[in-house]
Design a protein around this motif. Structure first.
Motif, short mmCIF file in Angstrom:
data_model
loop_
_atom_site.label_atom_id
_atom_site.label_comp_id
_atom_site.label_asym_id
_atom_site.label_seq_id
_atom_site.Cartn_x
_atom_site.Cartn_y
_atom_site.Cartn_z
N PRO A 113 0.84 -1.28 -0.07
CA PRO A 113 0.03 0.00 -0.01
C PRO A 113 0.76 1.25 0.00
O PRO A 113 1.81 1.04 0.55
CB PRO A 113 -0.79 0.07 1.36
N TYR A 114 0.46 2.30 -0.64
CA TYR A 114 1.18 3.40 -0.67
C TYR A 114 0.22 4.79 -0.06
O TYR A 114 1.01 5.99 0.32
CB TYR A 114 1.66 3.81 -2.03
N TYR A 115 -0.90 4.67 0.05
CA TYR A 115 -1.78 5.82 0.50
C TYR A 115 -2.91 5.30 1.48
O TYR A 115 -3.49 4.06 1.19
CB TYR A 115 -2.41 6.46 -0.49
N THR A 116 -3.33 5.87 2.54
CA THR A 116 -4.75 5.16 3.35
C THR A 116 -5.55 6.31 3.29
O THR A 116 -5.39 7.41 3.36
CB THR A 116 -3.94 4.98 4.93
N ALA A 117 -6.75 5.91 3.09
CA ALA A 117 -7.80 6.77 2.83
C ALA A 117 -9.13 6.11 3.63
O ALA A 117 -9.04 5.00 4.28
CB ALA A 117 -8.16 6.83 1.42
N THR A 118 -10.24 6.60 3.36
CA THR A 118 -11.44 6.36 4.00
C THR A 118 -12.65 6.90 3.45
O THR A 118 -12.46 7.87 2.69
CB THR A 118 -11.43 6.44 5.59
N GLN A 119 -13.61 6.25 3.27
CA GLN A 119 -14.77 6.71 2.75
C GLN A 119 -15.42 7.74 3.61
O GLN A 119 -15.44 7.64 4.92
CB GLN A 119 -16.16 5.70 2.37
N VAL A 120 -15.96 8.91 2.99
CA VAL A 120 -16.57 9.99 3.77
C VAL A 120 -17.84 10.25 3.11
O VAL A 120 -17.97 10.14 1.92
CB VAL A 120 -15.61 11.38 3.81
N MET A 121 -18.66 11.17 4.07
CA MET A 121 -19.85 11.52 3.17
C MET A 121 -19.70 13.20 2.94
O MET A 121 -19.16 13.86 3.72
CB MET A 121 -20.96 11.40 4.21
N ILE A 122 -20.12 13.68 1.48
CA ILE A 122 -20.01 15.01 1.20
C ILE A 122 -21.56 15.60 1.46
O ILE A 122 -22.30 14.78 0.70
CB ILE A 122 -19.42 15.37 -0.03
N VAL A 123 -21.65 16.38 2.21
CA VAL A 123 -23.23 17.02 2.34
C VAL A 123 -23.27 18.52 2.04
O VAL A 123 -22.34 19.19 2.25
CB VAL A 123 -23.94 16.60 3.78
N LYS A 124 -24.41 19.05 1.99
CA LYS A 124 -24.65 20.50 1.81
C LYS A 124 -24.14 20.87 3.40
O LYS A 124 -24.68 20.30 4.45
CB LYS A 124 -25.86 20.95 1.54
N GLU A 125 -23.72 22.08 3.42
CA GLU A 125 -23.18 22.68 4.73
C GLU A 125 -24.38 22.68 5.77
O GLU A 125 -24.29 22.58 6.95
CB GLU A 125 -22.85 24.21 4.61
N ASP A 126 -25.65 22.89 5.29
CA ASP A 126 -26.85 22.72 6.35
C ASP A 126 -27.75 21.47 6.58
O ASP A 126 -28.52 21.47 7.33
CB ASP A 126 -27.77 23.71 5.90
N SER A 127 -26.91 20.61 6.12
CA SER A 127 -27.52 19.24 6.16
C SER A 127 -27.51 18.68 7.61
O SER A 127 -26.90 18.98 8.33
CB SER A 127 -26.37 18.08 5.28
#
Ligand code: GLN
Length: 270
Positions: free
Chosen positions: A125-139
């Motif tokens: 492996p060369y990079y560690t990531a994770t899934q995230v949620m992108i939402v509108k600021e007022d979500s």
């Protein structure tokens, strides 16, 4: 005079053929038609729709391609003493292209998964990531389970899609990350599930969006470079190069550089 014209014509034909050959080479095909660790070119397959790892720009590190992965691929080429070429295709086609011998390796912010390991071999492996949620600021979405009754959008074939499937929620899949962000910006969905560094890029480049993390719902993922099963020669070369770049800080430097940079793809900007 006639002979001279003929010569000129021949010269033109020759120049034209040469330029055709050159175009072929730029597209990521080695001139000998030879790919694999025996050729002088390593052809990397990617999907240049994944900033900051790979995207299209005016002048990238490899032809028009730029990003963390592209810079890493270039360094691997330098370490191994081979040219590198990029073959840009849909994410879903990458592993098949590897199996068919159309590309020698795949570098695409690709998460190492057990399922993918059944068909290809992965580097360290060369990079560690994770899934995230992108939402509108007022979500009001604060954790993954808040997505249950929301309109969820993912990119087709990404691990984000698998995560949402595993959670058992309905979703809509798009072909490109940029399309999912447009859906969100246009109010056509409530949340996009995508890899963390890419999410940071999109949120940085677009107003009114924020990232919501849920480390209990989304496990850490590791990115690796894939090669055809059994291609140990190339895999060893790639592994040696990655290990060296991890040890001497090159991967961190490259990552920091692109996480800060403006990676708006020219195609998107138009
Ligand atoms: N890491 C995710 C995956 O492997 C997304 C990769 C990408 O879009 N390039 O599915």
């Amino acid at each position: 005079m006639k002979a001279f014209k003929k010569l000129v014509a021949l010269g033109l034909v020759a120049a034209f053929s040469l330029s055709l050959v050159a175009c072929g080479a730029q597209k990521g095909e080695s001139l000998e038609g030879e790919t694999g660790s025996k050729g002088e070119t390593i052809t990397f397959g990617t999907n240049a729709e994944f900033p900051p790892f790979e995207y299209v720009t005016g002048s990238g590190v490899i032809d028009q391609y730029d990003g963390i992965d592209m810079a890493i691929a270039k360094k691997i080429g330098e370490d191994v003493g081979k040219d590198v070429a990029i073959n840009n295709m849909e994410f879903d086609s990458l592993l098949l292209a590897l199996q068919n011998g159309q590309v020698d390796a795949v570098i695409a912010g690709m998460t190492i998964t057990d399922e993918r390991k059944e068909s290809v071999d992965f580097s360290v492996p060369y990079y560690t990531a994770t899934q995230v949620m992108i939402v509108k600021e007022d979500s009001d979405i604060k954790k993954a389970s808040d997505m249950a009754d929301k309109k969820i959008v993912v990119v087709q074939g990404y691990t984000g899609e698998t995560c949402v499937q595993d959670l058992g929620y309905k979703y809509e899949a798009f072909k490109k990350g940029s399309e999912t962000i447009l859906e969100l910006l246009n109010g056509k969905c409530d949340v996009v599930v995508i890899d963390s560094a890419t999410a940071e890029k999109y949120v940085g480049d677009n107003e009114g969006l924020k990232i919501v993390e849920d480390n209990e719902a989304f496990e850490a993922e590791e990115y690796g470079i894939a090669v055809k099963k059994g291609n140990t020669e190339l895999l060893n070369q790639i592994n040696d190069s990655i290990k060296k770049m991890l040890d001497n800080g090159t991967v961190s430097e490259i990552s920091a550089q692109y996480l800060d940079a403006d990676t708006t793809s020219e195609e998107e900007a138009e």
